[in-house]
Design a protein around this motif. Structure first.
Motif, PDB file in Angstrom:
ATOM      1  N   PHE A  22      -8.666   5.460   1.587  1.00 11.00           N
ATOM      2  CA  PHE A  22      -8.133   6.425   0.630  1.00 11.00           C
ATOM      3  C   PHE A  22      -9.180   6.584  -0.453  1.00 11.00           C
ATOM      4  N   THR A  25     -10.111   3.373  -2.220  1.00  9.83           N
ATOM      5  CA  THR A  25      -9.550   2.145  -1.647  1.00  9.83           C
ATOM      6  C   THR A  25      -9.792   2.108  -0.146  1.00  9.83           C
ATOM      7  N   ALA A  27      -7.870   0.758   2.519  1.00  9.66           N
ATOM      8  CA  ALA A  27      -6.541   0.169   2.692  1.00  9.66           C
ATOM      9  C   ALA A  27      -6.468  -0.698   3.942  1.00  9.66           C
ATOM     10  N   GLU A  46       0.727  -9.422   1.317  1.00  7.25           N
ATOM     11  CA  GLU A  46       1.040  -9.157  -0.090  1.00  7.25           C
ATOM     12  C   GLU A  46       1.246  -7.665  -0.338  1.00  7.25           C
ATOM     13  N   ASN A  47       1.757  -7.337  -1.512  1.00  3.98           N
ATOM     14  CA  ASN A  47       1.888  -5.932  -1.897  1.00  3.98           C
ATOM     15  C   ASN A  47       0.510  -5.300  -1.894  1.00  3.98           C
ATOM     16  N   ALA A  49      -1.299  -4.893   0.794  1.00  7.39           N
ATOM     17  CA  ALA A  49      -2.148  -5.447   1.850  1.00  7.39           C
ATOM     18  C   ALA A  49      -2.455  -4.410   2.913  1.00  7.39           C
ATOM     19  N   GLY A  50      -1.627  -3.363   2.999  1.00 10.23           N
ATOM     20  CA  GLY A  50      -1.902  -2.303   3.970  1.00 10.23           C
ATOM     21  C   GLY A  50      -0.856  -2.185   5.072  1.00 10.23           C
ATOM     22  N   GLN A  94       9.623   2.734   4.177  1.00 10.76           N
ATOM     23  CA  GLN A  94       9.921   1.834   3.062  1.00 10.76           C
ATOM     24  C   GLN A  94      10.640   2.580   1.952  1.00 10.76           C
ATOM     25  N   GLU A 174      10.484  -2.739   5.610  1.00  7.94           N
ATOM     26  CA  GLU A 174      11.408  -3.303   4.618  1.00  7.94           C
ATOM     27  C   GLU A 174      12.798  -2.675   4.691  1.00  7.94           C
ATOM     28  N   HIS A 206       9.668  -8.727   2.813  1.00 11.39           N
ATOM     29  CA  HIS A 206       9.157  -9.775   1.920  1.00 11.39           C
ATOM     30  C   HIS A 206      10.139 -10.923   1.809  1.00 11.39           C
ATOM     31  N   SER A 410       0.130   6.458  -5.463  1.00 15.88           N
ATOM     32  CA  SER A 410      -0.913   5.866  -4.628  1.00 15.88           C
ATOM     33  C   SER A 410      -0.783   4.344  -4.581  1.00 15.88           C
ATOM     34  N   LEU A 411       0.178   3.791  -5.333  1.00 18.50           N
ATOM     35  CA  LEU A 411       0.374   2.348  -5.298  1.00 18.50           C
ATOM     36  C   LEU A 411       1.280   1.947  -4.136  1.00 18.50           C
ATOM     37  N   SER A 412       1.116   0.716  -3.671  1.00 16.30           N
ATOM     38  CA  SER A 412       2.023   0.222  -2.640  1.00 16.30           C
ATOM     39  C   SER A 412       3.396   0.024  -3.269  1.00 16.30           C
ATOM     40  N   GLY A 414       5.556  -2.387  -3.605  1.00 18.13           N
ATOM     41  CA  GLY A 414       5.772  -3.518  -4.485  1.00 18.13           C
ATOM     42  C   GLY A 414       5.106  -3.325  -5.840  1.00 18.13           C
ATOM     43  N   ASN A 415       3.920  -2.733  -5.815  1.00 14.88           N
ATOM     44  CA  ASN A 415       3.231  -2.508  -7.084  1.00 14.88           C
ATOM     45  C   ASN A 415       3.927  -1.448  -7.923  1.00 14.88           C
ATOM     46  N   GLY A 440      11.267  -5.584  -2.661  1.00 15.42           N
ATOM     47  CA  GLY A 440       9.995  -5.156  -2.105  1.00 15.42           C
ATOM     48  C   GLY A 440       8.778  -5.828  -2.705  1.00 15.42           C
TER      49      GLY A 440
HETATM   50  N1  LIG Z   1      -2.061   8.002  -0.668  1.00 12.06           N
HETATM   51  C1  LIG Z   1      -2.807   6.987  -1.132  1.00 12.06           C
HETATM   52  N2  LIG Z   1      -3.862   7.216  -1.939  1.00 12.06           N
HETATM   53  C2  LIG Z   1      -4.611   6.216  -2.403  1.00 12.06           C
HETATM   54  N3  LIG Z   1      -4.401   4.921  -2.142  1.00 12.06           N
HETATM   55  C3  LIG Z   1      -3.357   4.609  -1.353  1.00 12.06           C
HETATM   56  C4  LIG Z   1      -2.493   5.621  -0.818  1.00 12.06           C
HETATM   57  N4  LIG Z   1      -1.538   5.008  -0.078  1.00 12.06           N
HETATM   58  C5  LIG Z   1      -1.792   3.689  -0.146  1.00 12.06           C
HETATM   59  N5  LIG Z   1      -2.885   3.441  -0.919  1.00 12.06           N
HETATM   60  C6  LIG Z   1      -3.463   2.127  -1.198  1.00 12.06           C
HETATM   61  O1  LIG Z   1      -3.622   1.432   0.010  1.00 12.06           O
HETATM   62  C7  LIG Z   1      -3.326   0.056  -0.162  1.00 12.06           C
HETATM   63  C8  LIG Z   1      -2.302  -0.391   0.872  1.00 12.06           C
HETATM   64  O2  LIG Z   1      -1.038   0.192   0.584  1.00 12.06           O
HETATM   65  P1  LIG Z   1       0.246  -0.069   1.473  1.00 12.06           P
HETATM   66  O3  LIG Z   1       1.302   0.861   0.972  1.00 12.06           O
HETATM   67  O4  LIG Z   1      -0.104   0.012   2.909  1.00 12.06           O
HETATM   68  O5  LIG Z   1       0.630  -1.555   1.085  1.00 12.06           O
HETATM   69  P2  LIG Z   1       1.793  -2.477   1.647  1.00 12.06           P
HETATM   70  O6  LIG Z   1       1.171  -3.580   2.374  1.00 12.06           O
HETATM   71  O7  LIG Z   1       2.789  -1.644   2.359  1.00 12.06           O
HETATM   72  O8  LIG Z   1       2.413  -3.051   0.282  1.00 12.06           O
HETATM   73  P3  LIG Z   1       3.954  -3.274  -0.180  1.00 12.06           P
HETATM   74  O9  LIG Z   1       4.359  -4.607   0.299  1.00 12.06           O
HETATM   75  O10 LIG Z   1       3.866  -3.297  -1.674  1.00 12.06           O
HETATM   76  O11 LIG Z   1       4.760  -2.161   0.350  1.00 12.06           O
HETATM   77  C9  LIG Z   1      -2.866  -0.105  -1.596  1.00 12.06           C
HETATM   78  O12 LIG Z   1      -3.927  -0.618  -2.360  1.00 12.06           O
HETATM   79  C10 LIG Z   1      -2.535   1.287  -2.028  1.00 12.06           C
HETATM   80  O13 LIG Z   1      -2.768   1.442  -3.413  1.00 12.06           O
END
Ligand SMILES: Nc1ncnc2c1ncn2[C@@H]1O[C@H](COP(=O)(O)OP(=O)(O)OP(=O)(O)O)[C@@H](O)[C@H]1O
Ligand SMILES: [Mg+2]
Lengths: 523, 354
Positions: A22, A25, A27, A46-47, A49-50, A94, A174, A206, A410-412, A414-415, A440
């Motif tokens: 992204f 990032t 991911a 972790e939150n 993690a991808g 999710q 989740e 989680h 753009s945050l996951s 959990g974040n 979450g």
């Molecule tokens: N559309 C986007 N644009 C930019 N960055 C993104 C986008 N989608 C996800 N990310 C980034 O990719 C990374 C992985 O996100 P992802 O949602 O896959 O995490 P996750 O493992 O599902 O976490 P959680 O347990 O919090 O749901 C994170 O750092 C997130 O900020």
């Protein structure tokens, strides 16, 4: 229950060296992931993690930057969810994806309505819906508008939607984050049933206890890379934590706190609070309790017990409620939300997408949204003052984003939740209402949030807290109230509480064959 | 052009990820379009890029831009105000009435005359009042903004016509014995060689842009448009914010009405008809999302300038009125299509680098 034997399962779907970039990032970084049929393939990390990103790639929502997918051994490329669905892949996202203005059955059949000569067969759809909901042990009326459902009920609808399509591979990102133990048990029974029919399930959660209860294979992601993979039978919780975090995380534990001297002072007192329900009856009936300075009080209950409504009443969202709410020395009546916040009451809502976040604003602006006045020097917002608080919060809660100016979406998941918590902490509340604050959130961050709760309580903050996770209920709070169908049916102090007593007081509505999951892994 | 404060929230992440140039160009597309149009017209028509023509052009634009500034606030909250054109007419008629007839006080059988600054203040207050009426309908009575302001569109226009039985108030020069001369200066005067109208536009835009990006009020406007319920739970008085944006919009429309009446030295009850569409077009061209929560004041000004340049340039080239409409419409559609493309393009640019 039986753990699967690896050799018994066939590989259906493989992600090979998949990467996803992204803006700003990486991911996913060359991740391999194998999905076996007739098994529950757990993904944990972790939150951020991808995990969700990988799932979106499998479901055709996102395309990998590099790497490929193999379905039954031959390479496939999904350009849309439609194509993935055609290949038999279904996903429960999710973040809920429902139309609030449509009813339950319409949501379940959206885009694939049952029609006869072009006319939607509502009756038939409602019947199928009713059967699905019965399997999930949620006797909801199929014609109820989704808007009127609670978070957990919406999650049930989301699950029912996925089940209604006959899929070979079912991704659950989740699915239980807003469900309590009883509903989770019902889901697990369905999962076992699907497994028996050869469906491959990918399961993300989680709630670590859950993973070992249902999982057959466990894959751990860490910072976008594959950290480990193993059959569930051969591992335990500390293995998972070690692989996903790489350090020790304290399990949730009760902390004996010494609160500043006048700790007996009552900060919040509720007397005879009742909330009438539309069409007769009560959502809350004669609820009375008091909360002391520095106390962490938890409210336990099943879905629909009225926990969220109780919080909403405290914030003044239900003018039709009756009874007394005293905050400090003041009786709250018609105070607006702003006034309640200024008096020291603040809510972290359960539904972060609809109530917690402004999706079009940045991470930074979401964090400070409830506090703008504090940063005003002369007429405008001082960016310096604002940034100080934002940085402090991002550090304290370990919010993972490249810059606070990034859009919140753009945050996951959990974040994003941490951002909602950060916003409420910044209001410097005296009484904090936490409705599923750890929904979450990964183990590490949960521990951080509990640590913060303990620290704040030590400083005199009173916390009212709802969680559907039993382990948290049993360890964090000083006192637990049980709410069942709107009434308080039990009160336990921390040293007296047991799982059985809680569940009994909560009065599970329907008989569950299995007891609420008490299956902790034997290390 | 598409975020609250371009510097803080739009450009920074792009720069951080090292894609600044492509994304930045795309974000500034309205501005680029403006320069391209100016370039084309300068080549095709020798009289386009002259001081005299540019001042006329910006003056014409200013009328629309001032209205569009207020409209931007309304649209940022996810609302719409269809009544601005009628408010323009109503404020114009009120200034005409006050200058030519004074404020009649029937029981005493006399009329009170005000001086010009007072007339302007009263005109603006009238705009605030219309906005407050809209706001009340929307917040207290839960009427959808589209419907509420559509109703006000008719009511305000009707009142404008009633004010002089459908006739024009001519010759708004005032009488020195009544102490109300000088009204035409508002529309025709200039300071430092630049028309007052343009100064007013700059002032309105600068204040509005500052408020939008630097004050709690501005931040809350974006929050309400982005997610009303979350904003409410964060302690934002959603209804007050909505009330305020409609009042601001009414004020801006009234300012436009006063300027128009002053420029024409007459108040015609039909003045301002369909102006609401020009204002909405400028806002949309400037990249503000009709769904609310995303956009900027400067974008709107650029949008208004694009419309102004297009209109002025096509006239200079002798393009037929009907074709002008077709072209303007196509430009607006193109702008919205590009807006939809923005997200996807950003994604693709990111992928190319990987
Ligand atoms: N559309 C986007 N644009 C930019 N960055 C993104 C986008 N989608 C996800 N990310 C980034 O990719 C990374 C992985 O996100 P992802 O949602 O896959 O995490 P996750 O493992 O599902 O976490 P959680 O347990 O919090 O749901 C994170 O750092 C997130 O900020
Ligand atoms: Mg996720």
């Amino acid at each position: 229950m039986q753990q699967a034997r690896p050799e018994a399962h066939r590989t259906v779907l493989v992600a090979e060296q998949v990467s996803k970039r992204f803006p700003g990032t990486l991911a996913l970084d060359r991740v391999d992931f194998t999905v076996y049929d007739g098994a529950v393939n757990v993904l944990i990390g972790e939150n951020g993690a991808g995990k969700s990103t990988l799932m979106k790639i499998l479901a055709g929502v996102e395309r990998p930057t590099s790497g490929r997918l193999l379905l039954d051994g031959s390479p496939v490329e999904f350009k849309s969810t439609r194509e993935a669905a055609h290949a038999g892949i279904g996903i429960i996202f999710q973040e809920l994806n429902l139309y609030p203005n449509l009813d339950i059955s319409e949501n379940i059949f959206v885009t694939r309505e049952m029609t006869r000569t072009g006319v939607v067969q509502h009756r038939a759809q409602e019947k199928v819906t009713r059967d699905l909901l019965a399997r999930l042990e949620q006797p909801l009326e199929p014609t109820t508008l989704v808007r009127d459902l609670r978070m957990g009920q919406q999650q049930i609808v989301e699950i029912a939607k996925a089940l209604s399509r006959n899929v070979r591979i079912l991704i659950m990102d989740e699915p239980t984050s807003a469900l309590t133990a009883a509903e989770t048990e019902a889901l697990f029974r369905i999962i076992r049933d699907l497994k028996a029919h050869g469906v491959a399930i990918i399961y993300i959660s989680h709630k670590l206890e859950e993973l070992l209860t249902v999982g057959d294979y466990v894959t751990v992601l860490r910072d976008g890379r594959l950290a480990a993979t193993a059959p569930a039978a051969s591992i335990n919780i500390s293995w998972i934590i070690d692989k996903m975090v790489g350090r020790n995380v304290n399990a949730p534990h009760h902390r004996a706190r010494t609160v500043a001297d006048d700790s007996d002072q009552t900060v919040l007192e509720i007397k005879n609070l009742s909330l009438p329900r539309l069409g007769g009856g009560f959502t809350l009936e004669g609820v009375s309790f008091a909360l002391k300075r520095g106390e962490i009080l938890a409210i336990f209950g099943l879905m629909g017990a009225g926990r969220t409504e109780l919080f909403e009443c405290l914030m003044g969202l239900h003018p039709e409620a009756s009874g007394q709410i005293r905050l400090g020395t003041r009786n709250l009546r018609h105070e607006a939300i702003r006034q309640r916040i200024d008096l020291g009451l603040m809510l972290v809502p359960e539904d972060r997408q609809r109530l917690g976040l402004v999706q079009k604003l940045s991470v930074a602006h979401n964090i400070t949204l409830a506090n703008l006045k504090r940063f005003v020097t002369s007429f405008w917002i001082s960016e310096r003052l604002e940034m100080e608080d934002i940085r402090a919060m991002m550090r304290d809660l370990a919010i993972k984003t490249r810059t606070p100016q990034h859009p919140i979406t753009s945050l996951s998941g959990g974040n994003q939740q941490k951002v909602v918590v950060a916003k409420s902490l910044l209001t410097r509340p005296k009484v904090l209402l936490l409705d599923e604050p750890t929904r979450g959130i990964d183990v590490g961050a949960k521990a951080e949030i509990f640590e913060i709760m303990n620290r704040l309580a030590e400083q005199g903050l009173a916390i009212l807290f709802v969680s559907s996770e039993l382990p948290e209920m049993l360890t964090i709070p000083d006192r637990i109230l049980v709410l069942s169908k709107g009434k308080i049916t039990g009160e336990f102090s921390h040293d007296k509480v047991t799982e059985e007593a809680l569940v009994l007081a909560a009065g599970a509505r329907q008989q569950t064959e299995h007891p609420v999951p008490a299956n902790r892994p034997n290390n | 052009m598409t975020t609250s404060s371009p510097v803080a929230s739009a450009v920074a992440p792009a720069r951080a990820s090292g894609l600044s140039f492509g994304v930045l160009l795309f974000r500034l597309r309205a501005l680029i379009a403006l320069f391209v149009l100016i370039g084309i017209f300068s080549i095709l028509s020798p009289s386009f890029f002259t001081r005299a023509n540019l001042i006329i052009l910006v003056g014409q634009t200013a009328i629309n831009a001032i209205m569009a500034v207020g409209m931007t606030y309304v649209i940022l909250t996810g609302g719409i105000d269809l009544s601005v054109g009628s408010t323009v007419g109503l404020a114009a008629m009120m200034s005409g009435l006050l200058i030519n007839r004074g404020l009649p006080i029937p029981p005493l059988g006399v009329a009170v005359y005000f001086n010009v600054p007072m007339i302007i203040v009263l005109g603006l207050c009238l705009g605030l009042l219309v906005g407050a009426f809209n706001g009340l309908l929307i917040t207290r009575f839960n009427v959808a903004p589209f419907i509420a302001t559509l109703g006000t569109l008719y009511v305000a226009r009707g009142l404008a016509q009633l004010s002089n039985d459908g006739a024009t108030f001519p010759n708004l020069v005032g009488k020195s014995e009544l102490g109300n001369t000088g009204f035409p200066t508002l529309g025709a005067g200039s300071i430092l060689g630049i028309p007052i109208v343009i100064w007013i536009m700059v002032l309105f835009a600068a204040v509005a842009a500052f408020v939008a990006s630097k004050t709690p009020f501005g931040r809350q406007v974006f929050a309400v448009g982005g997610n009303e319920r979350a904003a409410e739970l964060s302690g934002i008085y959603v209804n007050r914010i909505k009330m305020a944006v409609y009042m601001i919009c009414g004020l801006c429309a009234a300012m436009t009405g006063l300027i128009t009446a002053s420029q024409l030295v007459a108040a015609h009850p039909a003045v301002g008809e369909s102006y609401e569409l020009n204002a909405i077009a400028a806002v949309v061209l400037g990249g503000t999302s009709l769904a609310g929560g995303r956009g900027s004041i400067w974008g709107t000004i650029v949008g208004a300038l694009v419309i102004g340049v297009l209109t002025n340039g096509l006239v200079l080239l002798g393009v037929q009125e009907f074709w002008k409409k077709v072209i303007t419409g196509l430009v607006i559609i193109l702008a919205v299509v590009l807006d939809q493309l923005q997200e996807r393009l950003q994604q693709r640019l990111a992928l190319k680098r990987a």
